[in-house]
Design a protein around this motif. Structure first.
Motif: not given
Length: 264
Positions: A11-19
């Motif tokens: 989750l962090a992998w995708h969410l951090a880049m989305a932010f």
């Protein structure tokens, strides 16, 4: 907004880049496995690895707990945050009250709490997901925090809902049936074809049509097909006979067929 991530998994992998793609700034990433934190940091603009859970001097306003549910209490017990920081978990099943209570117990300074739950399946290393199509479920300990999280969510997605802890738990259970169990059944289908040297690709048009019909239908049960739906006892018997040397699959086949028949 400036953010820090606790956790560097799927989750962090995708969410951090989305932010970051939405114009926010990731300051730090912490992970129990520092190699994972370094890998995620390498994908971000100017983040750094935080070596421990002491964020007292961090410039971040928001701290995202992108960690397994059973790690939340252990992390909360060690987490040191700046005063008035906002900390959110990303869990589908853990209540907001649990996080609020843990922060009351363990934090030496006042902090705000919330939930930022993306209703999607995530795998590290896959192509970046289109976050604008992912439902975001928001809950907060106060109205000001709620407004802030909703605004942040709307930077990422067109689908932002206020969802309380009970509703989120129901959605999570439904998601396990729709996603995790379905994927498990697809894995069984792959194992069966592999065991007989058949191409799993032969099933892919069927799988695609099945999902499309279910998504288009008013209720997926209305487009159910197959021998159990038809009450085709002869075909069911043939299938059960084939599975007779696979007791776990035999039980699963019977249970699912019985469930389908009860809906007829």
């Amino acid at each position: 907004m400036k953010l820090s991530f606790i956790g560097a998994g799927n989750l962090a992998w995708h969410l951090a880049m989305a932010f970051e793609n939405a114009g926010n700034f990731i300051c730090e990433v912490y992970s129990r496995d520092e190699k994972n934190a370094r890998r995620l940091v390498s994908m971000l603009y100017d983040a750094r690895v935080n070596p421990d859970l002491n964020f007292a001097e961090s410039e971040s306003e928001l701290f995202v707990l992108a960690i397994p549910d059973d790690a939340i209490e252990d992390v909360a017990a060690q987490l040191v945050l700046p005063e008035n920081a906002l900390v959110v978990h990303t869990s589908g099943s853990k209540s907001l009250e649990i996080l609020r209570r843990l922060m009351d117990i363990y934090s030496d300074v006042p902090v705000r709490t919330g939930v930022f739950y993306p209703l999607q399946t995530f795998s590290k290393g896959t192509n970046a997901l289109h976050f604008e199509e992912i439902p975001l479920c928001i809950e907060a300990s106060d109205k000001e925090t709620e407004t802030q999280l909703v605004a942040l969510g709307q930077e990422l997605s067109k689908i932002v809902y206020l969802v309380n802890s009970h509703e989120r738990k129901v959605l999570h259970v439904a998601a396990v049936f729709a996603c995790n169990f379905t994927n498990y059944l697809l894995g069984i289908a792959k194992d069966l074809t592999d065991s007989e040297n058949l191409e799993f690709d032969l099933l892919k048009p069927l799988i695609e049509e099945t999902f499309q019909k279910a998504l288009d239908a008013r209720h997926p049960a209305l487009v159910q097909t197959g021998p159990a739906r038809r009450g085709d006892v002869n075909t069911l018997s043939l299938h059960l006979d084939y599975l007779s040397d696979k007791p776990e699959l035999l039980r699963l086949y019977k249970m699912l067929s019985d469930g389908i028949q009860q809906r007829r």
